[in-house]
Scaffold this motif. Sequence first.
Motif, PDB file in Angstrom:
ATOM      1  N   TYR A  31       1.464  -8.308  47.738  1.00 34.72           N
ATOM      2  CA  TYR A  31       1.249  -7.385  49.007  1.00 34.72           C
ATOM      3  C   TYR A  31       2.525  -6.699  48.415  1.00 34.72           C
ATOM      4  O   TYR A  31       4.415  -6.870  48.988  1.00 34.72           O
ATOM      5  N   LYS A  41       0.635 -12.139  49.858  1.00 30.02           N
ATOM      6  CA  LYS A  41       0.071 -12.729  50.783  1.00 30.02           C
ATOM      7  C   LYS A  41      -0.617 -13.305  50.237  1.00 30.02           C
ATOM      8  O   LYS A  41      -1.363 -13.267  49.295  1.00 30.02           O
ATOM      9  N   GLY A  76       1.407 -13.081  55.573  1.00 34.33           N
ATOM     10  CA  GLY A  76       2.091 -12.931  54.649  1.00 34.33           C
ATOM     11  C   GLY A  76       3.324 -12.338  54.428  1.00 34.33           C
ATOM     12  O   GLY A  76       4.016 -12.345  55.723  1.00 34.33           O
ATOM     13  N   GLU A 185      -2.659  -4.501  48.049  1.00 39.68           N
ATOM     14  CA  GLU A 185      -2.022  -5.246  47.966  1.00 39.68           C
ATOM     15  C   GLU A 185      -2.389  -5.917  46.547  1.00 39.68           C
ATOM     16  O   GLU A 185      -4.355  -5.139  46.677  1.00 39.68           O
TER      17      GLU A 185
END
Length: 192
Positions: A31, A41, A76, A185
């Motif tokens: 992330y 995450k 996260g 991501e």
Amino acid sequence: MKKVLFILFLQISFSASSQLLNPQTLSISYYGESIAHPGLKIGVDYDLKNWQTNKTKKSSESITKQKSLVLSPTLGFYRHKAYQTGLFILPELKYNREKPNGNFFQTGIGLGYMRTFLPDVYRLNPAGEIEKIGAGYNYMVGTLFATFGKKITQINEKPLSVYAKPQLMYAAPNYAGGILYFNLEMGLQFEL
């Protein structure tokens, strides 16, 4: 505010793990806050609704697409060196569309809580000495995202997928009302 968001997250998580909803996938990803500030995450997907659509091409070939509405509680963090570290709880609601060849597309929104921690913050204590203190901020965060992915392999008959998920995150309060981040991501999705 933190307690309310934490209770909301727990309620969503516990209701999603009830007999009616079983976790479908586990996601683990890089992330990147503002792309370059690394983090991690993790999330679990719960299907709320599934359906299929059939489409016939001009060549009379029929294609069946799998579609679903998904709830995904996620946790996260990211680290922006010498500036801040952010931890977040971010439940997401996604619309998922998958083709027979394993390509999938998701779009959705998230709403959650983020806490940042600032390094190297000091204050003058009552004795007149400089001391290091813990400092940070609390934010409500919202996201808007699109996910592009592909199932790449079968492990014990359970597909493994890769995906890229560009997203916009709005954090408030901040500056004159809020701040917008572009995050990236990239990760793996394991079917359970």
